[in-house]
Motif scaffolding. Structure first.
Motif, PDB file in Angstrom:
ATOM      1  N   ALA A  24       0.592  35.394  -3.524  1.00  0.00           N
ATOM      2  CA  ALA A  24       1.906  34.851  -3.217  1.00  0.00           C
ATOM      3  C   ALA A  24       3.001  35.682  -3.874  1.00  0.00           C
ATOM      4  CB  ALA A  24       1.987  33.402  -3.664  1.00  0.00           C
ATOM      5  N   LYS A  25       4.213  35.674  -3.254  1.00  0.00           N
ATOM      6  CA  LYS A  25       5.353  36.379  -3.830  1.00  0.00           C
ATOM      7  C   LYS A  25       5.893  35.626  -5.046  1.00  0.00           C
ATOM      8  CE  LYS A  25       6.852  38.454   0.558  1.00  0.00           C
ATOM      9  NZ  LYS A  25       7.967  38.583   1.533  1.00  0.00           N
ATOM     10  N   TYR A  26       5.799  34.286  -5.003  1.00  0.00           N
ATOM     11  CA  TYR A  26       6.294  33.485  -6.118  1.00  0.00           C
ATOM     12  C   TYR A  26       5.509  32.170  -6.173  1.00  0.00           C
ATOM     13  CZ  TYR A  26       8.763  30.805  -2.490  1.00  0.00           C
ATOM     14  OH  TYR A  26       9.075  30.046  -1.379  1.00  0.00           O
ATOM     15  N   VAL A  27       5.676  31.503  -7.244  1.00  0.00           N
ATOM     16  CA  VAL A  27       5.090  30.171  -7.424  1.00  0.00           C
ATOM     17  C   VAL A  27       6.149  29.260  -8.021  1.00  0.00           C
ATOM     18  CG1 VAL A  27       2.707  30.977  -7.658  1.00  0.00           C
ATOM     19  CG2 VAL A  27       4.167  30.777  -9.697  1.00  0.00           C
ATOM     20  N   LYS A  28       5.960  27.971  -7.779  1.00  0.00           N
ATOM     21  CA  LYS A  28       6.801  26.956  -8.411  1.00  0.00           C
ATOM     22  C   LYS A  28       5.999  26.267  -9.503  1.00  0.00           C
ATOM     23  CE  LYS A  28       9.771  25.951  -4.423  1.00  0.00           C
ATOM     24  NZ  LYS A  28      10.236  24.898  -3.489  1.00  0.00           N
ATOM     25  N   VAL A  29       6.569  26.280 -10.690  1.00  0.00           N
ATOM     26  CA  VAL A  29       5.921  25.644 -11.842  1.00  0.00           C
ATOM     27  C   VAL A  29       6.698  24.362 -12.158  1.00  0.00           C
ATOM     28  CG1 VAL A  29       5.169  25.916 -14.221  1.00  0.00           C
ATOM     29  CG2 VAL A  29       5.283  27.923 -12.707  1.00  0.00           C
ATOM     30  N   VAL A  30       6.007  23.222 -12.038  1.00  0.00           N
ATOM     31  CA  VAL A  30       6.668  21.929 -12.280  1.00  0.00           C
ATOM     32  C   VAL A  30       5.846  21.148 -13.306  1.00  0.00           C
ATOM     33  CG1 VAL A  30       7.758  21.800 -10.015  1.00  0.00           C
ATOM     34  CG2 VAL A  30       5.449  20.886 -10.313  1.00  0.00           C
ATOM     35  N   TYR A  31       6.517  20.216 -13.984  1.00  0.00           N
ATOM     36  CA  TYR A  31       5.860  19.433 -15.033  1.00  0.00           C
ATOM     37  C   TYR A  31       6.592  18.108 -15.209  1.00  0.00           C
ATOM     38  CZ  TYR A  31       9.164  22.888 -16.736  1.00  0.00           C
ATOM     39  OH  TYR A  31      10.239  23.759 -16.822  1.00  0.00           O
ATOM     40  N   ARG A  32       5.890  17.155 -15.836  1.00  0.00           N
ATOM     41  CA  ARG A  32       6.449  15.825 -16.117  1.00  0.00           C
ATOM     42  C   ARG A  32       5.624  15.165 -17.237  1.00  0.00           C
ATOM     43  NH1 ARG A  32       4.312  11.406 -11.618  1.00  0.00           N
ATOM     44  NH2 ARG A  32       2.074  11.791 -11.951  1.00  0.00           N
ATOM     45  N   ASP A  33       6.176  14.103 -17.804  1.00  0.00           N
ATOM     46  CA  ASP A  33       5.438  13.310 -18.792  1.00  0.00           C
ATOM     47  C   ASP A  33       4.516  12.369 -18.027  1.00  0.00           C
ATOM     48  OD1 ASP A  33       4.529  11.684 -20.851  1.00  0.00           O
ATOM     49  OD2 ASP A  33       6.442  11.714 -21.919  1.00  0.00           O
ATOM     50  N   HIS A  34       3.212  12.544 -18.176  1.00  0.00           N
ATOM     51  CA  HIS A  34       2.278  11.715 -17.406  1.00  0.00           C
ATOM     52  C   HIS A  34       2.004  10.385 -18.092  1.00  0.00           C
ATOM     53  CE1 HIS A  34      -1.363  11.930 -19.932  1.00  0.00           C
ATOM     54  NE2 HIS A  34      -1.015  13.172 -20.206  1.00  0.00           N
ATOM     55  N   GLY A  35       2.466  10.236 -19.310  1.00  0.00           N
ATOM     56  CA  GLY A  35       2.301   8.972 -20.010  1.00  0.00           C
ATOM     57  C   GLY A  35       3.616   8.222 -20.064  1.00  0.00           C
ATOM     58  N   TYR A  36       3.781   7.448 -21.132  1.00  0.00           N
ATOM     59  CA  TYR A  36       5.032   6.722 -21.340  1.00  0.00           C
ATOM     60  C   TYR A  36       6.128   7.707 -21.712  1.00  0.00           C
ATOM     61  CZ  TYR A  36       8.400   3.573 -23.546  1.00  0.00           C
ATOM     62  OH  TYR A  36       9.545   2.897 -23.886  1.00  0.00           O
ATOM     63  N   VAL A  37       7.255   7.648 -21.032  1.00  0.00           N
ATOM     64  CA  VAL A  37       8.368   8.565 -21.314  1.00  0.00           C
ATOM     65  C   VAL A  37       8.962   8.166 -22.663  1.00  0.00           C
ATOM     66  CG1 VAL A  37      10.588   9.442 -20.532  1.00  0.00           C
ATOM     67  CG2 VAL A  37       8.809   8.866 -18.857  1.00  0.00           C
ATOM     68  N   ASP A  38       8.649   8.975 -23.674  1.00  0.00           N
ATOM     69  CA  ASP A  38       9.022   8.613 -25.043  1.00  0.00           C
ATOM     70  C   ASP A  38       9.743   9.743 -25.774  1.00  0.00           C
ATOM     71  OD1 ASP A  38       6.839  10.267 -25.116  1.00  0.00           O
ATOM     72  OD2 ASP A  38       5.833   9.220 -26.740  1.00  0.00           O
ATOM     73  N   GLY A  39      10.260  10.742 -25.004  1.00  0.00           N
ATOM     74  CA  GLY A  39      11.054  11.793 -25.640  1.00  0.00           C
ATOM     75  C   GLY A  39      10.295  13.078 -25.924  1.00  0.00           C
ATOM     76  N   ASP A  40       9.191  13.346 -25.196  1.00  0.00           N
ATOM     77  CA  ASP A  40       8.458  14.601 -25.395  1.00  0.00           C
ATOM     78  C   ASP A  40       9.311  15.789 -24.952  1.00  0.00           C
ATOM     79  OD1 ASP A  40       6.296  13.251 -26.366  1.00  0.00           O
ATOM     80  OD2 ASP A  40       5.228  13.176 -24.453  1.00  0.00           O
ATOM     81  N   ILE A  41       9.313  16.832 -25.763  1.00  0.00           N
ATOM     82  CA  ILE A  41      10.092  18.037 -25.480  1.00  0.00           C
ATOM     83  C   ILE A  41       9.171  19.244 -25.594  1.00  0.00           C
ATOM     84  CG2 ILE A  41      12.043  19.480 -26.201  1.00  0.00           C
ATOM     85  CD1 ILE A  41      13.350  16.983 -27.352  1.00  0.00           C
ATOM     86  N   ILE A  42       9.316  20.213 -24.641  1.00  0.00           N
ATOM     87  CA  ILE A  42       8.497  21.425 -24.652  1.00  0.00           C
ATOM     88  C   ILE A  42       9.398  22.654 -24.517  1.00  0.00           C
ATOM     89  CG2 ILE A  42       6.516  20.248 -23.624  1.00  0.00           C
ATOM     90  CD1 ILE A  42       7.262  21.629 -20.947  1.00  0.00           C
ATOM     91  N   GLN A  43       8.788  23.778 -24.792  1.00  0.00           N
ATOM     92  CA  GLN A  43       9.432  25.079 -24.555  1.00  0.00           C
ATOM     93  C   GLN A  43       8.542  25.871 -23.607  1.00  0.00           C
ATOM     94  OE1 GLN A  43       9.708  28.655 -27.499  1.00  0.00           O
ATOM     95  NE2 GLN A  43      11.646  27.507 -27.783  1.00  0.00           N
ATOM     96  N   VAL A  44       9.153  26.561 -22.605  1.00  0.00           N
ATOM     97  CA  VAL A  44       8.393  27.287 -21.587  1.00  0.00           C
ATOM     98  C   VAL A  44       8.599  28.782 -21.800  1.00  0.00           C
ATOM     99  CG1 VAL A  44       7.992  27.616 -19.129  1.00  0.00           C
ATOM    100  CG2 VAL A  44       8.736  25.375 -19.979  1.00  0.00           C
ATOM    101  N   LEU A  45       7.478  29.537 -21.829  1.00  0.00           N
ATOM    102  CA  LEU A  45       7.510  30.982 -22.012  1.00  0.00           C
ATOM    103  C   LEU A  45       6.722  31.651 -20.897  1.00  0.00           C
ATOM    104  CD1 LEU A  45       6.879  29.494 -25.030  1.00  0.00           C
ATOM    105  CD2 LEU A  45       7.465  31.802 -25.793  1.00  0.00           C
ATOM    106  N   VAL A  46       7.184  32.793 -20.434  1.00  0.00           N
ATOM    107  CA  VAL A  46       6.476  33.613 -19.454  1.00  0.00           C
ATOM    108  C   VAL A  46       6.314  34.998 -20.060  1.00  0.00           C
ATOM    109  CG1 VAL A  46       6.511  34.646 -17.151  1.00  0.00           C
ATOM    110  CG2 VAL A  46       7.334  32.299 -17.481  1.00  0.00           C
ATOM    111  N   ASN A  47       5.024  35.393 -20.193  1.00  0.00           N
ATOM    112  CA  ASN A  47       4.713  36.681 -20.827  1.00  0.00           C
ATOM    113  C   ASN A  47       5.422  36.794 -22.179  1.00  0.00           C
ATOM    114  OD1 ASN A  47       3.032  37.462 -18.689  1.00  0.00           O
ATOM    115  ND2 ASN A  47       4.753  38.395 -17.571  1.00  0.00           N
ATOM    116  N   ASP A  48       5.378  35.699 -22.928  1.00  0.00           N
ATOM    117  CA  ASP A  48       5.916  35.578 -24.286  1.00  0.00           C
ATOM    118  C   ASP A  48       7.453  35.600 -24.355  1.00  0.00           C
ATOM    119  OD1 ASP A  48       3.317  35.443 -25.318  1.00  0.00           O
ATOM    120  OD2 ASP A  48       3.167  37.622 -25.503  1.00  0.00           O
TER     121      ASP A  48
END
Length: 228
Positions: A130-154
């Motif tokens: 593929a030329k591109y991909v879509k990367v999606v995410y969500r909190d699969h549990g109780y929404v309680d304020g989880d925060i992440i950082q996303v990196l591509v090739n560092d």
């Protein structure tokens, strides 16, 4: 003459009989029975009171209704919810849960599910043209304020992402070779651990990869897309 003699003998016999009977009666001794005093004074005996008939108010439909006693003892302290002290039910619940967990030997997988993984998670590498991909995410549990950082090739693509209940993400143009995507857990929310579900979908709508993570703070999850 004979008749007079007969009467004379009869009278003598009668006098003799009465005299003998009176002598026998005088010889009998009289027996006196002493009076026995009662243990209780008869003056203390309560006199019986006559039964008073029921009035019409104490009867209903021909049945006798019980009479309420007016000598019931009423407690001096009145009940009040505001004056009483009650324990915190939340604290009791937490203590009970901790006690139950202490009595159960958890497997490593269950401990990780409860506290979050403390080692980096690798979800594999996948090939795509593929030329591109879509990367999606969500909190699969109780929404309680989880925060992440996303990196591509560092390289940091999104410094702070709040995980909500719905999917959100970004579009990634694939470079030839390896395209490494890292999800770094910055916290564990209010209930912990950092829980999320992610999907990688190519430009045709094909789901290249999907998975979930349970991470402790500072731990990351990694997936690699290899473009041929």
């Amino acid at each position: 003459m004979k008749l007079t003699k007969f009467y004379f003998l009869f009278i003598c016999f009668l006098i003799f009989s009465l005299s003998a009977f009176s002598q026998i009666d005088n010889q009998k001794k009289s027996i006196s029975i002493p009076a026995v005093k009662s243990k209780k004074d008869s003056a203390n005996i309560t006199a019986l009171r006559p039964i008073t008939p029921l009035d019409n108010k104490s009867q209903a439909n021909g049945l006798n209704t019980p009479r309420l006693s007016t000598n019931l003892e009423v407690p001096n302290k009145e009940f009040s919810m505001f004056g009483e002290k009650f324990g915190n039910p939340g604290e009791l619940y937490v203590k009970q849960v901790n006690k139950n967990l202490a009595n159960v030997k958890l497997s490593p997988e269950e401990v990780e599910q409860l506290n979050g993984s403390k080692t980096d998670q690798y979800f594999g590498d996948f090939k795509s043209n593929a030329k591109y991909v879509k990367v999606v995410y969500r909190d699969h549990g109780y929404v309680d304020g989880d925060i992440i950082q996303v990196l591509v090739n560092d390289d940091v693509i999104h410094a702070r992402v709040f995980l909500s209940g719905g999917f959100k993400g970004f579009k990634l143009d694939l470079q030839p070779g390896f395209n490494k995507i890292d999800f770094l857990a910055l916290n564990q929310g209010e209930s912990g651990p950092n829980t999320a579900e992610f999907r990688v979908v190519d430009d045709t709508g094909y789901v290249v990869s999907s998975n979930r993570w349970n991470l402790a703070t500072g731990v990351k999850a990694t997936i690699i897309i290899v473009k041929e």
